[in-house]
Design an enzyme around this catalytic site. Sequence first.
Site, PDB file in Angstrom:
ATOM      1  CG  ASN A 153      -1.841   1.146   1.283  1.00 29.48           C
ATOM      2  OD1 ASN A 153      -1.651   2.141   0.585  1.00 29.48           O
ATOM      3  ND2 ASN A 153      -2.865   1.045   2.103  1.00 29.48           N
ATOM      4  CB  VAL A 154       1.773   3.723  -2.672  1.00 30.17           C
ATOM      5  CG1 VAL A 154       2.200   2.715  -3.720  1.00 30.17           C
ATOM      6  CG2 VAL A 154       0.392   4.309  -2.983  1.00 30.17           C
ATOM      7  CG  ASN A 167       0.301   4.305 -12.891  1.00 38.54           C
ATOM      8  OD1 ASN A 167      -0.261   5.025 -13.708  1.00 38.54           O
ATOM      9  ND2 ASN A 167      -0.170   3.105 -12.553  1.00 38.54           N
ATOM     10  CB  SER A 185      -4.792  14.076 -13.606  1.00 41.16           C
ATOM     11  OG  SER A 185      -6.048  14.408 -14.191  1.00 41.16           O
ATOM     12  CE1 TYR A 197      -7.246  11.138  -9.751  1.00 40.17           C
ATOM     13  CE2 TYR A 197      -7.571  13.021 -11.219  1.00 40.17           C
ATOM     14  CZ  TYR A 197      -7.110  11.727 -10.999  1.00 40.17           C
ATOM     15  OH  TYR A 197      -6.506  11.040 -12.032  1.00 40.17           O
ATOM     16  CB  ALA A 212      -6.157  19.212  -3.726  1.00 40.65           C
ATOM     17  CE  LYS A 257      -3.684  11.950 -10.175  1.00 35.35           C
ATOM     18  NZ  LYS A 257      -2.678  10.875 -10.171  1.00 35.35           N
ATOM     19  CB  ILE A 312      -5.988   7.271 -20.587  1.00 32.76           C
ATOM     20  CG1 ILE A 312      -5.172   8.589 -20.525  1.00 32.76           C
ATOM     21  CG2 ILE A 312      -5.241   6.190 -21.372  1.00 32.76           C
ATOM     22  CD1 ILE A 312      -4.840   9.230 -21.837  1.00 32.76           C
TER      23      ILE A 312
HETATM   24  P1  NAP Z   1      -6.595   2.161 -12.421  1.00 32.84           P
HETATM   25  O1  NAP Z   1      -6.950   1.330 -13.628  1.00 32.84           O
HETATM   26  O2  NAP Z   1      -7.616   2.336 -11.359  1.00 32.84           O
HETATM   27  O3  NAP Z   1      -5.252   1.563 -11.802  1.00 32.84           O
HETATM   28  C1  NAP Z   1      -4.686   2.097 -10.641  1.00 32.84           C
HETATM   29  C2  NAP Z   1      -3.962   0.999  -9.901  1.00 32.84           C
HETATM   30  O4  NAP Z   1      -3.430   1.541  -8.684  1.00 32.84           O
HETATM   31  C3  NAP Z   1      -4.889  -0.155  -9.514  1.00 32.84           C
HETATM   32  O5  NAP Z   1      -4.288  -1.392  -9.821  1.00 32.84           O
HETATM   33  C4  NAP Z   1      -5.042   0.038  -8.015  1.00 32.84           C
HETATM   34  O6  NAP Z   1      -5.254  -1.152  -7.294  1.00 32.84           O
HETATM   35  C5  NAP Z   1      -3.682   0.621  -7.646  1.00 32.84           C
HETATM   36  N1  NAP Z   1      -3.743   1.247  -6.330  1.00 32.84           N
HETATM   37  C6  NAP Z   1      -4.736   2.016  -5.808  1.00 32.84           C
HETATM   38  N2  NAP Z   1      -4.456   2.370  -4.555  1.00 32.84           N
HETATM   39  C7  NAP Z   1      -3.250   1.812  -4.257  1.00 32.84           C
HETATM   40  C8  NAP Z   1      -2.434   1.827  -3.097  1.00 32.84           C
HETATM   41  N3  NAP Z   1      -2.807   2.472  -1.984  1.00 32.84           N
HETATM   42  N4  NAP Z   1      -1.254   1.163  -3.136  1.00 32.84           N
HETATM   43  C9  NAP Z   1      -0.881   0.493  -4.245  1.00 32.84           C
HETATM   44  N5  NAP Z   1      -1.610   0.445  -5.372  1.00 32.84           N
HETATM   45  C10 NAP Z   1      -2.787   1.100  -5.385  1.00 32.84           C
HETATM   46  O7  NAP Z   1      -6.152   3.612 -12.877  1.00 32.84           O
HETATM   47  P2  NAP Z   1      -5.460   4.139 -14.227  1.00 32.84           P
HETATM   48  O8  NAP Z   1      -6.507   4.706 -15.089  1.00 32.84           O
HETATM   49  O9  NAP Z   1      -4.532   3.129 -14.780  1.00 32.84           O
HETATM   50  O10 NAP Z   1      -4.650   5.381 -13.628  1.00 32.84           O
HETATM   51  C11 NAP Z   1      -3.293   5.324 -13.288  1.00 32.84           C
HETATM   52  C12 NAP Z   1      -2.838   6.714 -12.884  1.00 32.84           C
HETATM   53  O11 NAP Z   1      -3.096   7.628 -13.942  1.00 32.84           O
HETATM   54  C13 NAP Z   1      -3.559   7.279 -11.645  1.00 32.84           C
HETATM   55  O12 NAP Z   1      -2.650   8.002 -10.862  1.00 32.84           O
HETATM   56  C14 NAP Z   1      -4.587   8.209 -12.248  1.00 32.84           C
HETATM   57  O13 NAP Z   1      -4.948   9.246 -11.367  1.00 32.84           O
HETATM   58  C15 NAP Z   1      -3.833   8.736 -13.448  1.00 32.84           C
HETATM   59  N6  NAP Z   1      -4.698   9.243 -14.520  1.00 32.84           N
HETATM   60  C16 NAP Z   1      -5.529   8.411 -15.194  1.00 32.84           C
HETATM   61  C17 NAP Z   1      -6.319   8.949 -16.207  1.00 32.84           C
HETATM   62  C18 NAP Z   1      -7.251   8.095 -17.014  1.00 32.84           C
HETATM   63  O14 NAP Z   1      -7.968   8.649 -17.819  1.00 32.84           O
HETATM   64  N7  NAP Z   1      -7.271   6.789 -16.856  1.00 32.84           N
HETATM   65  C19 NAP Z   1      -6.264  10.308 -16.500  1.00 32.84           C
HETATM   66  C20 NAP Z   1      -5.395  11.123 -15.776  1.00 32.84           C
HETATM   67  C21 NAP Z   1      -4.610  10.567 -14.793  1.00 32.84           C
HETATM   68  P3  NAP Z   1      -6.771  -1.562  -6.842  1.00 32.84           P
HETATM   69  O15 NAP Z   1      -7.568  -1.612  -8.099  1.00 32.84           O
HETATM   70  O16 NAP Z   1      -6.583  -2.875  -6.169  1.00 32.84           O
HETATM   71  O17 NAP Z   1      -7.232  -0.456  -5.931  1.00 32.84           O
END
Ligand code: NAP
Length: 253
Positions: A62-63, A89, A151, A163, A165, A167, A196
């Site tokens: 857990n980060v 990430n 983001s 979120y 704040a 980012k 994405i």
């Molecule tokens: P995602 O599919 O929800 O993947 C995020 C991963 O992080 C999941 O495997 C999750 O595990 C893990 N995670 C969550 N809390 C954690 C913790 N406390 N310790 C360790 N791992 C943890 O999200 P994503 O879309 O790939 O996004 C990745 C990053 O890009 C994030 O920082 C997000 O804010 C950013 N982002 C995404 C988008 C987009 O459009 N997708 C846009 C802008 C920014 P669990 O599922 O088990 O919780």
Amino acid sequence: MKLQDSVIAITGGGQGLGRAMAVSLAAKGARLALIDLNEERLQETVALCEQAGSQARYYLCNVAREADVETTFAGIVNDFGKLDGLVNNAGILRDGMLIKAKDGVVEKRMSLEQWQSVIDVNLTGVFLCGREAATKMIETGVKGCIINIASISRAGNMGQTNYSAAKAGVSSMTVTWAKELARYGIRSMAIAPGFIATEMTGSMRPEALDMMTKQIPLRRMGQPEEIAHTVAYILENDYVSGRVIEVDGGLRV
Ligand code: NAP
């Protein structure tokens, strides 16, 4: 940085953007340390990295927990012998309006739990992992690179007090680290993705997604591989540091 035989840690490496980054870096010869909470998804990503031709290990962590993060990074350096890069990430969403009111009556507010959970993972988690990675890089004499996933919401977005704040904080930490860590040869960069196609955006209401897509000049959501491509570019280019690269199809907040 040469990706061949480099060691790159990715938080949230079990799915979504983290998985796409891992597989794409594995195909370029990098060895991966995948950090996440879900063991099954981590095992799947390890298998995909191996299929792509490289080595990967996973770490349940857990980060947002200092002790977990310290143990994990010590384990990574012990297992791989070094750490060249970290992609911060892992992230979560707990969206909601600050206040919802009708006719002068406040009906709903963002709870402290909603606020704190996002700050813990998306901001404190980045701080803890970045600090630990930099410590290990310095101790082992590695001129590495830290990439933080911000983001476009960092500029402020409806329904995302917590979120946005976090980012914005991640973006300014990136610049601070680039200034502080350059003396050790460590670079720090951020990527601010737009919309994405991952599990995270998949959880949004289809109408909301459709409305968002119409506002993107390129008229489509980004693909995880397009973020992974930017990660590889940053790692490979030793003269980029202290900046946030927006990868958002032209969408500006
Ligand atoms: P995602 O599919 O929800 O993947 C995020 C991963 O992080 C999941 O495997 C999750 O595990 C893990 N995670 C969550 N809390 C954690 C913790 N406390 N310790 C360790 N791992 C943890 O999200 P994503 O879309 O790939 O996004 C990745 C990053 O890009 C994030 O920082 C997000 O804010 C950013 N982002 C995404 C988008 C987009 O459009 N997708 C846009 C802008 C920014 P669990 O599922 O088990 O919780």
